[in-house]
Design a protein around this motif. Structure first.
Motif, PDB file in Angstrom:
ATOM      1  N   THR A  96       0.851  -1.187   0.000  1.00  0.00           N
ATOM      2  CA  THR A  96       0.000   0.000   0.000  1.00  0.00           C
ATOM      3  C   THR A  96       0.890   1.241   0.000  1.00  0.00           C
ATOM      4  O   THR A  96       2.106   1.140  -0.173  1.00  0.00           O
ATOM      5  CB  THR A  96      -0.926  -0.001   1.227  1.00  0.00           C
ATOM      6  OG1 THR A  96      -0.132   0.036   2.423  1.00  0.00           O
ATOM      7  CG2 THR A  96      -1.792  -1.249   1.245  1.00  0.00           C
ATOM      8  N   SER A  97       0.293   2.395   0.199  1.00  0.00           N
ATOM      9  CA  SER A  97       1.053   3.649   0.218  1.00  0.00           C
ATOM     10  C   SER A  97       0.876   4.330   1.571  1.00  0.00           C
ATOM     11  O   SER A  97       0.167   5.346   1.689  1.00  0.00           O
ATOM     12  CB  SER A  97       0.604   4.571  -0.917  1.00  0.00           C
ATOM     13  OG  SER A  97       0.805   3.962  -2.169  1.00  0.00           O
ATOM     14  N   LEU A 107       9.490   5.121   1.219  1.00  0.00           N
ATOM     15  CA  LEU A 107       8.751   3.978   0.690  1.00  0.00           C
ATOM     16  C   LEU A 107       9.397   3.517  -0.605  1.00  0.00           C
ATOM     17  O   LEU A 107       9.677   4.331  -1.495  1.00  0.00           O
ATOM     18  CB  LEU A 107       7.297   4.370   0.436  1.00  0.00           C
ATOM     19  CG  LEU A 107       6.356   3.261  -0.019  1.00  0.00           C
ATOM     20  CD1 LEU A 107       6.154   2.241   1.097  1.00  0.00           C
ATOM     21  CD2 LEU A 107       5.016   3.863  -0.454  1.00  0.00           C
ATOM     22  N   ASP A 109       9.705   2.143  -4.242  1.00  0.00           N
ATOM     23  CA  ASP A 109       8.834   2.218  -5.406  1.00  0.00           C
ATOM     24  C   ASP A 109       8.930   0.952  -6.234  1.00  0.00           C
ATOM     25  O   ASP A 109      10.000   0.363  -6.371  1.00  0.00           O
ATOM     26  CB  ASP A 109       9.222   3.413  -6.291  1.00  0.00           C
ATOM     27  CG  ASP A 109       8.912   4.752  -5.624  1.00  0.00           C
ATOM     28  OD1 ASP A 109       7.922   4.816  -4.874  1.00  0.00           O
ATOM     29  OD2 ASP A 109       9.662   5.719  -5.865  1.00  0.00           O
TER      30      ASP A 109
END
Length: 208
Positions: A96-97, A107, A109
């Motif tokens: 998820t983000s 995060l 990619d």
């Protein structure tokens, strides 16, 4: 190339799930959380602090990141482990983000394996993975682990997530250090040592 090291608390039967507390990871109905806690002593914490000093970056799965982010920023400045964890870059693998509140957090990619390969090509110190059982399975399947630091606890947990799953890529390792804590925990380090080799054992071969 940067080295990627996995540090894990593991039982004699290979379980790595929920070593630090009853509610750490109840996935799959796991009820044995906290099995490692009775064995911790000052010597073990000292060895862990030495490992933290070598850390150039921290790579975590989302669940472990959330647990670390809720605890380690609250530590005092004189805690060598907490100070190092708070200071280094932290890379998070997630489907998820999420919003990453812990400072120096990024995060990853795209494909996790590809992102980790890029990180290993960069300049910097050792990339360490703590906990993050699902992420470790991905790293093992893609043959991205250079070194293991394993703390093997003298317990049988019975059920739970294992360190080495069915997707583990075969390979050889050599031991570079080993000690036993006063509570019976075997603390060992292993580094990559080429491909897995095979032989035949038996009296007819002379290897007996």
């Amino acid at each position: 190339m940067r080295k990627l090291m996995v540090m894990a608390f593991v039982s004699l039967d290979g379980v790595v799930q929920g070593p630090g507390g009853p509610d750490e990871d109840r996935e799959g109905g796991f009820t044995q959380g906290g099995w490692a806690v009775p064995f911790f002593d000052a010597a073990m914490m000292g060895l862990m602090a030495e490992g933290a000093a070598r850390m150039g970056a921290l790579l975590l799965g989302r669940k472990t990141y959330d647990m670390f982010a809720a605890a380690w920023p609250l530590t005092t400045a004189d805690d060598p482990i907490g100070a190092r964890l708070n200071a280094v870059p932290k890379y998070v693998a997630s489907r998820t983000s999420p919003e990453l509140s812990w400072r120096n957090s990024t995060l990853l990619d795209g494909d996790v394996a590809d992102a980790v390969r890029k990180l290993r090509q960069e300049e910097g110190g050792e990339i360490q993975v703590h906990g993050s059982g699902d992420l470790v399975q991905t790293l093992l399947a893609q043959d991205l682990v250079d070194e293991f630091h394993l703390l093997t606890f003298p317990v049988l947990v019975g059920s739970g997530k294992r360190l080495f799953g069915t997707g583990t890529t075969p390979g050889a390792f050599k031991i570079t250090g080993s000690t036993v804590s006063e509570t019976g925990v075997v603390i060992s380090s292993y580094v990559r040592d080429g491909a897995l080799t095979h032989g035949l054992l038996g009296p007819e071969t002379g290897n007996w």
